[in-house]
Design an enzyme around this catalytic site. Structure first.
Site, PDB file in Angstrom:
ATOM      1  N   LYS A   2      -2.023  -3.017  -1.834  1.00 27.44           N
ATOM      2  CA  LYS A   2      -3.010  -3.795  -1.089  1.00 27.44           C
ATOM      3  C   LYS A   2      -2.279  -4.597  -0.017  1.00 27.44           C
ATOM      4  O   LYS A   2      -1.739  -5.663  -0.283  1.00 27.44           O
ATOM      5  CB  LYS A   2      -3.799  -4.747  -1.989  1.00 27.44           C
ATOM      6  N   GLY A   4       3.889 -13.597  -1.689  1.00 24.99           N
ATOM      7  CA  GLY A   4       2.942 -14.414  -0.948  1.00 24.99           C
ATOM      8  C   GLY A   4       3.106 -15.878  -1.292  1.00 24.99           C
ATOM      9  O   GLY A   4       4.170 -16.325  -1.734  1.00 24.99           O
ATOM     10  N   SER A   5       2.046 -16.627  -1.124  1.00 26.39           N
ATOM     11  CA  SER A   5       2.108 -18.072  -1.280  1.00 26.39           C
ATOM     12  C   SER A   5       2.211 -18.474  -2.749  1.00 26.39           C
ATOM     13  O   SER A   5       1.793 -17.740  -3.659  1.00 26.39           O
ATOM     14  CB  SER A   5       0.862 -18.723  -0.666  1.00 26.39           C
ATOM     15  N   GLU A  12       7.272 -13.227  -5.997  1.00 28.78           N
ATOM     16  CA  GLU A  12       8.193 -13.807  -5.011  1.00 28.78           C
ATOM     17  C   GLU A  12       7.336 -14.652  -4.090  1.00 28.78           C
ATOM     18  O   GLU A  12       6.540 -14.133  -3.310  1.00 28.78           O
ATOM     19  CB  GLU A  12       8.938 -12.702  -4.259  1.00 28.78           C
ATOM     20  N   LEU A  13       7.495 -15.967  -4.194  1.00 30.65           N
ATOM     21  CA  LEU A  13       6.520 -16.892  -3.631  1.00 30.65           C
ATOM     22  C   LEU A  13       7.122 -17.714  -2.494  1.00 30.65           C
ATOM     23  O   LEU A  13       8.070 -17.308  -1.849  1.00 30.65           O
ATOM     24  CB  LEU A  13       5.965 -17.777  -4.744  1.00 30.65           C
ATOM     25  N   GLY A  14       6.538 -18.861  -2.249  1.00 32.10           N
ATOM     26  CA  GLY A  14       6.934 -19.675  -1.113  1.00 32.10           C
ATOM     27  C   GLY A  14       8.310 -20.295  -1.263  1.00 32.10           C
ATOM     28  O   GLY A  14       8.933 -20.258  -2.327  1.00 32.10           O
ATOM     29  N   CYS A  29       9.626 -16.552   4.125  1.00 26.14           N
ATOM     30  CA  CYS A  29       9.702 -17.436   2.956  1.00 26.14           C
ATOM     31  C   CYS A  29      11.074 -18.056   2.787  1.00 26.14           C
ATOM     32  O   CYS A  29      11.202 -19.147   2.224  1.00 26.14           O
ATOM     33  CB  CYS A  29       9.302 -16.672   1.695  1.00 26.14           C
ATOM     34  N   GLU A  57       6.138 -26.250   2.397  1.00 26.23           N
ATOM     35  CA  GLU A  57       6.562 -25.046   3.103  1.00 26.23           C
ATOM     36  C   GLU A  57       5.834 -25.017   4.446  1.00 26.23           C
ATOM     37  O   GLU A  57       4.600 -25.053   4.499  1.00 26.23           O
ATOM     38  CB  GLU A  57       6.219 -23.793   2.302  1.00 26.23           C
ATOM     39  N   PHE A  77       6.278 -22.684   7.264  1.00 23.46           N
ATOM     40  CA  PHE A  77       5.956 -21.330   7.719  1.00 23.46           C
ATOM     41  C   PHE A  77       5.660 -21.300   9.216  1.00 23.46           C
ATOM     42  O   PHE A  77       4.708 -20.682   9.693  1.00 23.46           O
ATOM     43  CB  PHE A  77       4.790 -20.741   6.921  1.00 23.46           C
TER      44      PHE A  77
END
Length: 486
Positions: A176, A229-230, A251-253, A285, A380, A382
């Protein structure tokens, strides 16, 4: 034949699922607002149909000889390498990348496919001592259907780093992509793999929003979810997955610290700092989100970093390949960045340079006088923003570096490598780089974050990829049926 053309795009995006025809959206170029094409968002019914086909397709794909699976992945990597100019144009126009960033992403994506080709040929089990004359082995077996939810910022690589190893060990995969980068994070992957010979019932690419993502996490026939993602979205996924006893790779911010001691070459240090904060307009990230600088050199560091920021060309890389900073992905993200900058300035920090925008182009920004408790320190960002905070001692630098909820990456710049390694021992971070900035990536190394940045190293290197996408099965065998007292 080109790897991707507009005539095949719609078919490519919905390989493995009936093509939706009702809900459509535009593929928009952030730099200009131009419409590059249209997509139809997949529904939960489309997902159910795709997964049903992938369940059957996975069994056939796993039975393929390892050399066949390896060869298909290797050919997909070669196709990406052979079509880089065409594909780079999509990454630039759809995702706002610069040409250099696009070419790097394509290169590391091809490397991910080549590394996965090797993984397909790795040993899959071990033999153990056993009493009673049993043959006792443990072996890796495919988990089944793997769900991959990919972000917009490095859409091709951050999907392929899970897609490729998952396929290598015999799983089927549903991807997705973020709907803003459905071509770069979906269609390119599908077209490369299908042209390379992947069976169409081993992969489905389904663009969609959070509703579709939630349905993918909930689906009973998708035992593993790989999400990038976040932190907010990752926490929600973890809760849903835990209720279903699913394995998740998150695997995040990040809010990564670049620590600069007073013995550095300032020219080299500010070059590293600028790269770490401003590459891809800070939409990574691992970006160097906090510059922790020794107070003895802070003024000069800020002045030199601001000079570098002011000199960086900002614009549309599709028109000017020399552009260093492209657009923010959309207005919502731009406004979030600007709110952090203005809130931090209102709290007492100084905007040394930048802090303005034109459309989705945000000027590279340097903030000085940033302290814990300010938005640019705690959150964060970004975006292309470099907040600078000073420290007076080694211990204070450690405390500051560990002073947020995140733990993805850290960089330590010093002429004393021993001090850098000692600092790494005290940092709570999944990745630490001595004498480098925080944006370091390699398909052959374990990668992941801790604390609010994820649940540890889940991708990279054959060992970690194999652990991530297979189940361990204990298997015993005896020459004859065992006799028991009953």
């Amino acid at each position: 034949m080109p790897l991707l053309d507009s005539g095949r795009m719609a078919k490519t995006l919905y390989r493995g699922a009936a093509q939706p025809a009702t809900v459509t959206g535009d593929i928009t170029e952030p730099a200009t607002g131009a419409v590059l094409g249209q997509i139809a968002a997949a529904s939960t019914e489309d997902l159910d149909g795709a997964v049903a086909r992938l369940v059957d397709g996975q069994r056939a794909w796993a039975r393929r000889p390892a050399f066949e699976r390896s060869g298909i992945l290797r050919e997909a990597g070669r196709l990406i390498e052979a079509n880089m100019p065409e594909l780079a144009d999509w990454l630039v126009r759809e995702g706002g990348a610069t040409v250099g960033k696009a070419m790097f992403e394509l290169t590391i994506s091809a490397q991910a496919l080549h590394a996965a080709a090797g993984l397909a040929l790795e040993p899959t089990g071990e033999t153990y001592p056993s009493p009673e004359g049993r043959l006792s082995i443990s072996r890796r077996i495919p988990a089944g259907v793997v769900g991959v939810i990919a972000p917009f910022n490095s859409p091709l690589f951050l999907a392929l780093r899970s897609v490729a190893p998952a396929l290598a060990v015999g799983n089927s995969v549903v991807v997705k992509p973020d709907p803003r980068t459905a071509v770069s994070g979906g269609a390119i992957i599908a077209e490369a793999l299908f042209q390379a010979g992947l069976p169409e019932d081993a992969l489905a690419v389904l663009p969609g929003d959070g509703t579709l993502g939630a349905a993918l996490v909930d689906h009973p026939d998708v035992p593993i979810i790989a999400f990038t993602g976040s932190t907010t979205a990752g926490r929600a996924i973890a809760v849903r997955a835990a209720q279903r006893l699913k394995r998740v790779h998150l695997e995040l911010g990040g809010n990564s610290a670049l620590v600069v001691f007073d013995d550095v070459d300032l020219d080299a240090a500010t070059s590293a700092g600028a790269w770490g904060s401003f590459l891809h307009a800070g939409q990574i990230c691992m970006s160097s989100s906090r510059h922790l600088v020794h107070e003895a050199i802070a003024d000069e560091y800020v002045a030199r970093l601001a000079a570098r920021a002011s000199a960086l060309p900002v614009g549309n890389a599709a028109l000017d390949p020399s552009v260093a900073i492209g657009p923010i992905i959309d207005a919502r993200q731009r406004d979030a960045v600007h709110t952090i900058v203005t809130d931090t300035a209102d709290a007492g920090a100084t905007v040394v340079t930048g802090g303005t925008y034109d459309g989705l182009f945000y000027s590279p920004t340097v903030l000085s006088g940033v302290r814990p408790g300010m938005s640019a320190y705690d959150l964060e960002i970004f975006g292309p923003v470099a907040p600078v905070t000073t420290f007076a001692s080694f211990d204070e630098a450690v405390e500051l570096a560990n002073g947020t909820e995140y733990g993805l990456s850290a960089g330590v710049l010093t002429a004393d490598v021993g001090r850098g390694l000692a600092f790494a021992d005290r940092i709570v971070s999944g990745n630490v780089h001595v004498n480098d900035q925080t944006l370091v990536d390699d398909v052959l190394q374990p990668f992941g974050g801790v604390r609010a940045s994820g649940n540890g190293s889940r991708v990279g290197s054959s060992r970690y990829n194999a652990d991530a996408f297979t189940e361990q099965q204990w298997l015993t065998s005896r020459p004859t049926i065992a006799r028991y007292p009953f």
